[in-house]
Enzyme design. Structure first.
Site, mmCIF file in Angstrom:
data_model
loop_
_atom_site.group_PDB
_atom_site.id
_atom_site.type_symbol
_atom_site.label_atom_id
_atom_site.label_comp_id
_atom_site.label_asym_id
_atom_site.label_seq_id
_atom_site.Cartn_x
_atom_site.Cartn_y
_atom_site.Cartn_z
ATOM 1 C CG LEU A 12 -1.702 -1.366 1.240
ATOM 2 C CD1 LEU A 12 -2.678 -1.001 2.682
ATOM 3 C CD2 LEU A 12 -2.806 -1.639 0.192
ATOM 4 C CG ASN B 218 7.081 -1.555 -0.832
ATOM 5 O OD1 ASN B 218 6.281 -1.862 -0.017
ATOM 6 N ND2 ASN B 218 6.947 -1.615 -2.392
ATOM 7 C CG ASN C 160 11.638 -8.454 -9.463
ATOM 8 O OD1 ASN C 160 11.981 -9.373 -9.915
ATOM 9 N ND2 ASN C 160 12.326 -7.504 -8.634
ATOM 10 C CG ASP D 244 4.166 -9.928 -5.515
ATOM 11 O OD1 ASP D 244 4.411 -9.409 -4.492
ATOM 12 O OD2 ASP D 244 4.849 -9.933 -6.557
#
Length: 419
Positions: A65, A96, A279, A306
């Site tokens: 998020l 992240n 990725n 993901d």
């Protein structure tokens, strides 16, 4: 609040009502009655939907998020709404953000922002300070504040000794360590699976070896240290084999696979659409078959969206410079029904991931806390941008046929349904 769910097929092997069609009565968050027919009353909220199925609440182990720092991609509030309408009662959220979730206060911020929501947010703390891969972060403090695991999102731990120390240290408090499977030296500047399609299109390749050699290293370290290791979003046939062998040795290793790596291959590279740049990259049909077999035989523990919102400025650009990532919460179930049976899907979204992360799985039985996902297996649709609930629109499944959909959830005494 009293909610009556009518004529729902229960998919829950731990429930005495597994595979039966029942009415379910919920009062103040507790299942009070399960019967063939329950009479309605004026103050009941009635849920009566076509081909309704229910299971214990789904849990996604890998979501991003934007907030804090990248609210233009996704806020916590909207992200949790998307998760609820996609059938998820719990999501694990990666660190992240900006700042990186690498401290007690950062973990507590996320939990506080999700207070009183239907969906429970579980922070994943960064394994290293600022996710820079140099010094270990405050793992114990973060766990005490509510972090359920530790890892640097999509960043491999390059320092072998750092991962060794993290695995040893985390055992003191039963911590779960993530290690992203990518050897950066071998992957180089690759942007797609190294194979015929990337070569034909002139794209720099990421060999399957880049993932597999990192997994082999991680498993050697785990065998030496003990502890608990989770390897997220594997993508190759050999990766499945390596983890299967490690489990047979008795190592405490778990792994996940992203939905898109189960269904799509590098054939999607045709057209250079940056929405398919993910990725790990989409790989070959041989890999997808091995991944599906790994799910079915239990080598792969969980399936994840993901979910990674990316703003248009970083996606609608030349393929080689576009950011990796796709949103995925909305499409998990509709995609999986194309390749897996319903019981396997539910197992990989409920019991398995919750066991890995130490979360108790709710059971659909009388006197149990109600944490339920509602869904149908019937509908078919071509997924398009109008069906996207996320703020960002970078879905790899746009244009794909999906089968079945989530109706919503009942969790934390709240009923959230798709319109």
């Amino acid at each position: 609040m009293t909610t009556l769910i009518k004529s729902a097929k229960i998919i829950d092997p731990s429930s005495p009502f597994h595979n039966s069609v029942k009415d379910i009565l919920i009062s103040d968050g507790i299942i009070t009655e399960i019967s063939d027919t329950i009479d309605t009353k004026e103050n009941y909220t009635i849920v009566n939907l076509d081909n309704l199925h229910v299971s214990s609440g789904w849990f996604d182990t890998s979501t991003c998020l934007g907030e804090p720092g990248y609210e233009e991609r996704e806020t916590i509030d909207n992200g949790l709404t998307v998760a609820a309408k996609s059938g998820f009662t719990r999501i694990a959220v990666h660190p992240n953000t900006q700042p990186i979730t690498d401290s007690k206060s950062a973990v507590e911020y996320l939990i506080h922002k999700a207070t009183n929501k239907a969906v429970t947010l579980h922070p994943i703390g960064a394994l290293t300070q600022k996710s820079e891969g140099k010094e270990m972060a405050e793992l114990y403090d973060m766990q005490q504040s509510g972090a359920i695991a530790f890892g640097d999102y999509k960043k491999p731990i390059l320092n072998d000794n750092l991962l060794k120390i993290a695995l040893l240290y985390a055992q003191n408090f039963n911590g779960l360590v993530f290690s992203y499977p990518k050897n950066k030296s071998i992957a180089g500047e690759g942007v797609a699976h190294e194979g015929v399609n990337a070569t034909r299109l002139g794209l720099k390749g990421i060999p399957a070896l880049a993932e597999e050699i990192q997994i082999a290293r991680d498993l050697f370290l785990l065998e030496y240290t003990g502890g608990k290791l989770h390897i997220p979003t594997i993508s190759t046939k050999k990766s499945v084999q390596l983890i299967q062998e490690a489990k047979q040795k008795g190592l405490n290793v778990s792994c996940s696979v992203a939905v898109h790596n189960l269904l799509l291959t590098d054939e999607k590279l045709e057209g250079f659409d940056a929405r398919v740049k993910v990725n790990p990259p989409l790989r070959t049909e041989e890999d997808t078959k091995a991944l599906l077999d790994g799910v079915k035989n239990g080598t792969i523990d969980s399936i994840t969206s993901d979910h990674n919102p990316i703003d248009i400025e970083d996606k609608k650009v030349e393929f080689s410079i576009a950011k990796d990532g796709t949103i995925g919460l909305e499409t998990v179930f509709g995609a999986l029904t194309k390749v897996l049976d319903i019981n396997t899907i539910v197992k990989c979204l409920t019991v398995n991931p919750k066991h890995i992360f130490g979360i108790e799985n709710s059971t659909i039985e009388v006197n149990a806390k109600a944490e339920i996902t509602l869904f149908t297996t019937d509908t078919e649709t071509i997924f398009d941008e109008t069906q996207i609930l996320s703020t960002s629109k970078n879905s790899i499944f746009i244009g794909e046929k999906l089968k079945g959909k989530a109706y919503g959830i009942y969790a934390n005494q709240q009923l959230i349904l798709n319109n």
